[in-house]
Design a protein around this motif. Structure first.
Motif, PDB file in Angstrom:
ATOM      1  N   ASN A 189       0.634  -1.205  -0.458  1.00  0.00           N
ATOM      2  CA  ASN A 189      -0.331   0.195  -0.188  1.00  0.00           C
ATOM      3  C   ASN A 189       1.296   1.698  -0.248  1.00  0.00           C
ATOM      4  N   TYR A 190       2.077   1.285  -0.505  1.00  0.00           N
ATOM      5  CA  TYR A 190       2.789   2.109  -0.848  1.00  0.00           C
ATOM      6  C   TYR A 190       3.508   3.133   0.395  1.00  0.00           C
ATOM      7  N   GLN A 191       3.210   1.515   1.586  1.00  0.00           N
ATOM      8  CA  GLN A 191       4.035   2.085   3.026  1.00  0.00           C
ATOM      9  C   GLN A 191       4.977   2.261   2.667  1.00  0.00           C
ATOM     10  N   ILE A 192       6.383   2.445   3.195  1.00  0.00           N
ATOM     11  CA  ILE A 192       8.063   3.107   3.540  1.00  0.00           C
ATOM     12  C   ILE A 192       8.057   1.636   3.011  1.00  0.00           C
ATOM     13  N   PHE A 193       9.596   1.072   2.856  1.00  0.00           N
ATOM     14  CA  PHE A 193       9.034  -0.139   2.123  1.00  0.00           C
ATOM     15  C   PHE A 193      10.699  -0.285   3.240  1.00  0.00           C
ATOM     16  N   LEU A 194      10.620  -1.297   4.353  1.00  0.00           N
ATOM     17  CA  LEU A 194      11.772  -1.661   5.123  1.00  0.00           C
ATOM     18  C   LEU A 194      12.703  -2.894   4.825  1.00  0.00           C
ATOM     19  N   LYS A 195      13.408  -3.204   5.376  1.00  0.00           N
ATOM     20  CA  LYS A 195      13.630  -4.569   4.888  1.00  0.00           C
ATOM     21  C   LYS A 195      13.767  -5.829   5.822  1.00  0.00           C
ATOM     22  N   LYS A 196      13.179  -7.261   5.681  1.00  0.00           N
ATOM     23  CA  LYS A 196      12.696  -7.747   6.759  1.00  0.00           C
ATOM     24  C   LYS A 196      14.023  -8.529   7.393  1.00  0.00           C
ATOM     25  N   PHE A 197      14.430  -8.968   8.400  1.00  0.00           N
ATOM     26  CA  PHE A 197      15.063  -8.420   9.459  1.00  0.00           C
ATOM     27  C   PHE A 197      14.795 -10.444  10.236  1.00  0.00           C
ATOM     28  N   ASN A 198      15.209 -11.064   9.977  1.00  0.00           N
ATOM     29  CA  ASN A 198      15.169 -12.504  10.652  1.00  0.00           C
ATOM     30  C   ASN A 198      16.971 -13.185  10.643  1.00  0.00           C
ATOM     31  N   PRO A 199      17.059 -13.056  12.119  1.00  0.00           N
ATOM     32  CA  PRO A 199      18.444 -13.430  11.670  1.00  0.00           C
ATOM     33  C   PRO A 199      18.853 -15.015  12.133  1.00  0.00           C
ATOM     34  N   GLU A 200      17.736 -15.416  11.669  1.00  0.00           N
ATOM     35  CA  GLU A 200      18.186 -17.011  12.073  1.00  0.00           C
ATOM     36  C   GLU A 200      17.662 -17.744  10.825  1.00  0.00           C
ATOM     37  N   LYS A 201      17.799 -16.939   9.754  1.00  0.00           N
ATOM     38  CA  LYS A 201      17.508 -17.883   8.485  1.00  0.00           C
ATOM     39  C   LYS A 201      18.497 -17.020   7.385  1.00  0.00           C
ATOM     40  N   VAL A 202      19.292 -17.837   7.204  1.00  0.00           N
ATOM     41  CA  VAL A 202      20.623 -17.571   6.259  1.00  0.00           C
ATOM     42  C   VAL A 202      19.635 -17.967   4.979  1.00  0.00           C
ATOM     43  N   ASN A 203      19.600 -18.357   4.711  1.00  0.00           N
ATOM     44  CA  ASN A 203      18.898 -18.267   2.775  1.00  0.00           C
ATOM     45  C   ASN A 203      17.947 -16.683   2.657  1.00  0.00           C
ATOM     46  N   PRO A 204      18.635 -16.309   1.620  1.00  0.00           N
ATOM     47  CA  PRO A 204      18.462 -14.498   1.460  1.00  0.00           C
ATOM     48  C   PRO A 204      16.352 -14.943   0.440  1.00  0.00           C
ATOM     49  N   GLU A 205      16.610 -15.877  -0.390  1.00  0.00           N
ATOM     50  CA  GLU A 205      14.991 -15.284  -1.357  1.00  0.00           C
ATOM     51  C   GLU A 205      14.256 -17.024  -0.634  1.00  0.00           C
ATOM     52  N   PRO A 206      14.849 -18.143   0.654  1.00  0.00           N
ATOM     53  CA  PRO A 206      13.934 -18.832   0.488  1.00  0.00           C
ATOM     54  C   PRO A 206      12.111 -18.504   0.189  1.00  0.00           C
ATOM     55  N   PRO A 207      11.202 -19.113   0.433  1.00  0.00           N
ATOM     56  CA  PRO A 207       9.491 -19.254   0.598  1.00  0.00           C
ATOM     57  C   PRO A 207       9.274 -17.964   1.428  1.00  0.00           C
ATOM     58  N   GLU A 208       7.678 -17.873   1.237  1.00  0.00           N
ATOM     59  CA  GLU A 208       8.000 -16.538   2.310  1.00  0.00           C
ATOM     60  C   GLU A 208       7.680 -17.364   3.807  1.00  0.00           C
ATOM     61  N   SER A 209       6.988 -18.257   4.154  1.00  0.00           N
ATOM     62  CA  SER A 209       6.471 -18.690   4.654  1.00  0.00           C
ATOM     63  C   SER A 209       7.959 -19.427   5.540  1.00  0.00           C
ATOM     64  N   GLU A 210       9.519 -19.615   5.709  1.00  0.00           N
ATOM     65  CA  GLU A 210      10.236 -20.368   6.080  1.00  0.00           C
ATOM     66  C   GLU A 210      11.240 -19.083   6.105  1.00  0.00           C
ATOM     67  N   ASN A 211      10.725 -18.222   5.506  1.00  0.00           N
ATOM     68  CA  ASN A 211      11.750 -16.613   6.208  1.00  0.00           C
ATOM     69  C   ASN A 211      10.882 -15.684   6.981  1.00  0.00           C
ATOM     70  N   ARG A 212       9.990 -16.833   7.706  1.00  0.00           N
ATOM     71  CA  ARG A 212       9.224 -16.088   9.040  1.00  0.00           C
ATOM     72  C   ARG A 212       9.641 -16.449  10.414  1.00  0.00           C
ATOM     73  N   ILE A 213       9.515 -15.362  11.488  1.00  0.00           N
ATOM     74  CA  ILE A 213       9.777 -16.360  13.192  1.00  0.00           C
ATOM     75  C   ILE A 213       8.437 -16.688  13.337  1.00  0.00           C
ATOM     76  N   VAL A 214       8.436 -17.560  14.222  1.00  0.00           N
ATOM     77  CA  VAL A 214       7.527 -18.084  14.640  1.00  0.00           C
ATOM     78  C   VAL A 214       7.555 -17.939  16.442  1.00  0.00           C
ATOM     79  N   TRP A 215       6.306 -17.557  17.219  1.00  0.00           N
ATOM     80  CA  TRP A 215       6.577 -16.981  18.136  1.00  0.00           C
ATOM     81  C   TRP A 215       6.285 -18.983  18.522  1.00  0.00           C
ATOM     82  N   VAL A 216       5.313 -20.144  18.554  1.00  0.00           N
ATOM     83  CA  VAL A 216       5.378 -21.172  19.366  1.00  0.00           C
ATOM     84  C   VAL A 216       6.212 -22.428  18.327  1.00  0.00           C
ATOM     85  N   PRO A 217       7.172 -22.589  18.639  1.00  0.00           N
ATOM     86  CA  PRO A 217       7.917 -23.290  18.104  1.00  0.00           C
ATOM     87  C   PRO A 217       7.224 -24.360  16.893  1.00  0.00           C
ATOM     88  N   ARG A 218       7.686 -25.074  15.731  1.00  0.00           N
ATOM     89  CA  ARG A 218       6.612 -25.536  15.042  1.00  0.00           C
ATOM     90  C   ARG A 218       6.548 -26.656  15.346  1.00  0.00           C
TER      91      ARG A 218
END
Length: 189
Positions: free
Chosen positions: A98-127
């Motif tokens: 929605n044309y908001q300011i672009f901020l970069k996603k930061f997830n220190p645990e995920k090392v693969n720069p372009e995984p599928p979206e669901s794999e590049n997300r932090i989970v509150w409750v362990p999988r």
């Protein structure tokens, strides 16, 4: 028709009438009035813990308050940490955000720069736990301790979870997003 048959007939009519009234009451209360629908208040917050090892330690805090009358089972409770560093230019995003300011996603645990979206997300409750639940009237807090690079000035937290809506039998979601000025938060420590 005998008296016994008349009384059985009257009993059957009253039973059918009671069932119909109960059905109408249930439809009115749970479908039209919404008593069986999710009533969830969802908020997110950030606390700056301090600095260590050239990193800013942060604690993301999600509060889910079940204001409804039924237990809600939450699945896929996800967190995105988006950052803007000190010397980065401010750029507007596209129509996807929605044309908001672009901020970069930061997830220190995920090392693969372009995984599928669901794999590049932090989970509150362990999988392996798969899901969590919140009983009626309860406000449940979830925390996630992590870090952002030391030159981070702004952090935006975006969180979302999925739940099954009882009457629609489909997966629905609830989301929240808030942005924080890390520099100002550190000054108040």
């Amino acid at each position: 028709m005998t008296t016994l048959e008349k009384s059985q007939f009257l009993e059957n009519v009253l039973t059918c009438l009671a069932i119909m009234i109960g059905g109408v009451w249930t439809f009115w209360r749970f479908i039209l009035n919404g008593d069986g629908k999710p009533k969830i208040q969802f908020d997110i917050d950030l606390r700056v813990v301090g600095r260590q090892d050239s990193k800013i330690l942060i604690e993301a805090i999600a509060t889910v308050h079940n204001k409804g009358q039924v237990r809600h089972i939450i699945k896929n409770f996800l967190l995105d940490i988006l950052i803007l560093k000190k010397n980065e230019p401010i750029i507007n995003g596209d129509d996807f955000i929605n044309y908001q300011i672009f901020l970069k996603k930061f997830n220190p645990e995920k090392v693969n720069p372009e995984p599928p979206e669901s794999e590049n997300r932090i989970v509150w409750v362990p999988r392996r736990w798969y899901k969590t639940f919140i009983d009626a009237g309860i406000a449940q807090k979830y925390t996630y301790l992590t870090y952002v690079p030391e030159d981070t000035t702004f952090v935006s937290l975006y969180s979302r979870f999925y739940f099954n809506s009882f009457f629609s039998f489909k997966k629905d979601f609830q989301s929240v997003q808030k942005t924080f000025n890390v520099t100002k938060m550190e000054e108040s420590l």
